[in-house]
Write an enzyme that holds these catalytic residues in place. Structure first.
Site, PDB file in Angstrom:
ATOM      1  N   SER A  84       3.402 -30.518   6.301  1.00 49.13           N
ATOM      2  CA  SER A  84       2.229 -30.980   7.071  1.00 49.13           C
ATOM      3  C   SER A  84       0.998 -30.751   6.216  1.00 49.13           C
ATOM      4  CB  SER A  84       2.093 -30.212   8.390  1.00 49.13           C
ATOM      5  OG  SER A  84       1.556 -28.914   8.151  1.00 49.13           O
TER       6      SER A  84
ATOM      7  N   SER B 232     -13.116 -20.007  15.789  1.00 46.02           N
ATOM      8  CA  SER B 232     -12.591 -21.373  15.745  1.00 46.02           C
ATOM      9  C   SER B 232     -11.323 -21.487  16.594  1.00 46.02           C
ATOM     10  CB  SER B 232     -12.321 -21.803  14.311  1.00 46.02           C
ATOM     11  OG  SER B 232     -11.385 -20.953  13.720  1.00 46.02           O
TER      12      SER B 232
ATOM     13  N   ARG C 275       7.463 -34.484  14.918  1.00 45.83           N
ATOM     14  CA  ARG C 275       7.219 -34.023  13.548  1.00 45.83           C
ATOM     15  C   ARG C 275       8.029 -34.825  12.537  1.00 45.83           C
ATOM     16  NH1 ARG C 275       6.266 -27.528  13.816  1.00 45.83           N
ATOM     17  NH2 ARG C 275       5.085 -27.554  15.750  1.00 45.83           N
TER      18      ARG C 275
ATOM     19  N   THR D 234       2.676 -19.035   4.597  1.00 42.09           N
ATOM     20  CA  THR D 234       3.714 -19.312   5.591  1.00 42.09           C
ATOM     21  C   THR D 234       5.022 -19.669   4.899  1.00 42.09           C
ATOM     22  OG1 THR D 234       4.458 -21.082   7.097  1.00 42.09           O
ATOM     23  CG2 THR D 234       2.529 -21.551   5.771  1.00 42.09           C
TER      24      THR D 234
ATOM     25  N   TYR E 240      -1.506 -29.058   7.041  1.00 42.84           N
ATOM     26  CA  TYR E 240      -1.760 -27.613   7.152  1.00 42.84           C
ATOM     27  C   TYR E 240      -0.924 -26.832   6.148  1.00 42.84           C
ATOM     28  CZ  TYR E 240      -0.265 -22.993   8.653  1.00 42.84           C
ATOM     29  OH  TYR E 240       0.120 -21.687   8.651  1.00 42.84           O
ATOM     30  N   HIS E 241       0.383 -27.109   6.140  1.00 46.57           N
ATOM     31  CA  HIS E 241       1.238 -26.355   5.224  1.00 46.57           C
ATOM     32  C   HIS E 241       0.808 -26.555   3.774  1.00 46.57           C
ATOM     33  CE1 HIS E 241       4.077 -26.272   8.757  1.00 46.57           C
ATOM     34  NE2 HIS E 241       4.209 -25.038   8.318  1.00 46.57           N
TER      35      HIS E 241
ATOM     36  N   LYS F 130      -2.011 -24.378   2.713  1.00 51.44           N
ATOM     37  CA  LYS F 130      -1.567 -23.029   2.350  1.00 51.44           C
ATOM     38  C   LYS F 130      -1.007 -22.996   0.924  1.00 51.44           C
ATOM     39  CE  LYS F 130      -2.004 -20.640   6.322  1.00 51.44           C
ATOM     40  NZ  LYS F 130      -2.688 -19.348   6.480  1.00 51.44           N
TER      41      LYS F 130
ATOM     42  N   VAL G  47       7.027 -21.566  18.600  1.00 50.88           N
ATOM     43  CA  VAL G  47       8.168 -22.061  19.381  1.00 50.88           C
ATOM     44  C   VAL G  47       8.690 -21.068  20.431  1.00 50.88           C
ATOM     45  CG1 VAL G  47       9.807 -21.550  17.499  1.00 50.88           C
ATOM     46  CG2 VAL G  47      10.425 -23.205  19.244  1.00 50.88           C
TER      47      VAL G  47
END
Lengths: 402, 402
Positions: B179, B34, B325, B144, B181-182, B185, B237
């Site tokens: 987010s 992916s 963001r 994370t 995504y976060h 998790k 980053v």
């Protein structure tokens, strides 16, 4: 006011629709009929028969005209969720359209995955649809007191102030959920709170206690009855005890019976939600309320149902069963529930009166309960490795109740 | 020791496979590719070319024989997850097979739903497969540091002790993810902790900082290189700044640049995970470790990359961009990271040396970076209502950097 009820065909959804219509609000409902299908899947049915959805809606339309509308569909279909919210433009959205059973989520892997994907993705679709088409709408999301679990701390309403290493902060109250279902509700709470922060949506996340009862003020004749589940998977504890008492089945107390939870009558659940609909939070606010009337221990509830059933000449016995769940059977429990009272909530039902009414309502349907009595004790063992619904009946452990 | 690496084809997965093989362990990997597909979807590629998976595995087999095996498949397919774990019977399972990008999860509704369903359901399938086929195995789950967000409190490793209304308790450290995504998790962390409690599984949940670097001790020649993403969506980053410096593109600092995070070199990420593999928690234990070396502010990192790039004669400029963001740009940040040190972790790389090596490795591939330079600034606006990948290049806000 325009109220969208997600899960209108369910136990609470139907009762809330009746209440909201009686208050003069415009109601739109949706449902995918998963509750009817899941109860059938596990081999049970509603003790009190309910009409097919077409007839239910038609009866409401005779009384309320175009103030009631309904769409069949699934929130996991993002186009459906979007279309309904875009079309109806609700002021309030009450989200009761989730897989609502802890034991169902513990049956096997596929039921766990279904529960978490159905609940989390359906709610995400509602949030995106709100952002796109009704950003000022108020999302009233049904969570559960079970998100908090049974910590050895007083339970607050959603948030707590702590001091840690010399700094003070307000943090979300920790969640100690006890089933895959309960965790799906925690995932939802996290997602809803984030959507409020990210997009400025507003939401009330209801941590609801266990609801009991067969009636509300609007449930006056058989055509308006709401469903009533009594099986081990979808029947909540007081409802199940009452159904058991009616057919002389032992009241199934799990383990020591010291499990304490918050409870409220269906009438008062509908009252609370109507208060929240009328009192939205600010734009961008994520509000959490604990929605219950009184705390009870389940063994006390069994004794209470037995006592009231005895007076009616029913032969109710209380028996301890091996606990299929993973939970503390004796524990500290003290939960705040002030916010709804501040908004005007007053409990209108005494539990004994409600049990009395329930037993009367259920006696009429004794045959329907008896026909599915095995479904009261086909216990899903939460720690098991099995990947199929257990067909065996668990032998009760005969323990003294004192 | 038998180590199953979920996501072997990725940036860290590949590097960890090389390390584990060099330590003499038996490695089985899986991947659904992916990452390759998603990076292609957003119009970018790895700055450092990597071989097709067949060639990667064949090269490893030449060196390590049958100590390396690989299966292509998707963890969301519960049969695949089950079959691999049943067949390989791992001692340790390192779960790197998730959608790993916060900006990717913020592109639009379908990317949000994909991220949460892929991550949550894939992890549930791993947990069920462990319960069924490898209940003593150690799940090393990649979370994370972003799960914690940036609270105005010191951050602990997973749990904190609080006193509340006269009672003391250990509670999970609150999560303030930023987010979709976060949050996926966080959902995973909750599910993994519950599986440990429910079934007695054991797991280490790694709250990892931001990883940077092109090399580990095992990455010695081009055939062994790991991928290196530098686009706005998948490039983290420091990696992105180094790629920008190499082609004379402004280093894209978002907003004020006061965002502070924990960071560690790829070499040290692989070191930490190898330490965890060798030191499993007790059966039934859910352990959380914070995995990073040092905290840095992103504007300081940009200046650091610029300084080192300048010495190489590269023309690196630092520029502030409008922050796409939703995050605090100046905030308190102090996070514990003691547990891995107690297990033997010592940082082996200095950030300046690592940036030096990265710039050297990337200069060779300047043409590949230049070809995709627009993908560095095709910023996904996290608060936007749009439902498509933004094609526009955002004009930087020219702000003083002091």
């Amino acid at each position: 006011m325009k109220v969208l009820i997600l899960g209108l065909d369910g136990y609470i959804g139907w009762s809330l629709a009746l209440r909201q219509l009686s208050l003069g609000n415009e109601v739109c409902g949706i449902d995918n009929f998963s509750r009817r299908k899941s109860v059938e899947e596990i081999g049970s049915w509603s003790a009190i028969p309910i009409l097919p959805i077409e007839k239910r809606i038609s009866i409401l339309q005779q009384e309320y005209g175009d103030k009631i509308s309904f769409y069949a569909g699934d929130l996991v279909d993002s186009n459906f969720a979007s279309d309904v919210i875009k079309k109806f433009k609700p002021d309030a959205i009450v989200h009761l359209a989730e897989q609502p059973s802890a034991p169902y989520s513990m049956i096997d892997q596929s039921h766990t995955l279904y529960t978490q994907s159905n609940n989390v993705l359906g709610t995400l679709n509602v949030l995106f649809a709100m952002r796109n088409h009704a950003p000022k709408s108020h999302l009233i999301k049904l969570g559960t007191m079970g998100e908090y679990g049974t910590p050895d701390l007083e339970i607050t309403e959603g948030f707590m102030e702590v001091e840690f290493r010399g700094k003070k902060a307000t943090i979300p109250y920790p969640r100690f959920a006890g089933s895959w279902y309960h965790w799906s509700k925690v995932h939802d709470s996290n997602n809803v709170a984030f959507a409020c922060k990210l997009w400025g949506l507003r939401s009330t996340d209801i941590m609801q206690g266990v609801v009991y009862g067969t009636r509300t003020s609007q449930i006056t004749d058989p055509s308006k009855h709401t469903r009533f589940d009594f099986d081990e998977i979808f029947g909540t504890v007081i409802n199940r005890y009452c159904a058991q008492a009616v057919i002389g089945h032992p009241l199934t107390v799990y383990g020591k019976g010291g499990q304490t939870r918050g409870f409220l009558a269906l009438e008062d659940s509908v009252q609370c939600m109507s208060i929240l609909i009328a009192n939205p939070p600010e734009t961008g606010e994520y509000r959490v309320v604990n929605q219950f009337d009184q705390q009870y221990q389940v063994s006390d509830l069994a004794e209470r149902v037995k006592r009231i059933a005895d007076k009616k000449g029913l032969d109710a016995q209380v028996q301890r069963f091996e606990n299929p769940r993973v939970e503390k059977e004796e524990h500290y429990y003290k939960a705040d529930h002030e916010q709804l009272k501040k908004l005007g909530f007053k409990a209108t039902r005494h539990i004994d009166d409600e049990i009395n009414i329930m037993l009367d309502d259920l006696i009429i349907h004794e045959d329907r309960i008896r026909a599915k009595k095995d479904q009261m004790t086909k216990l899903v063992k939460w720690r098991d490795g099995s990947d199929m619904i257990k067909q065996r009946v668990v032998n009760p452990l005969i323990l003294p109740m004192d």
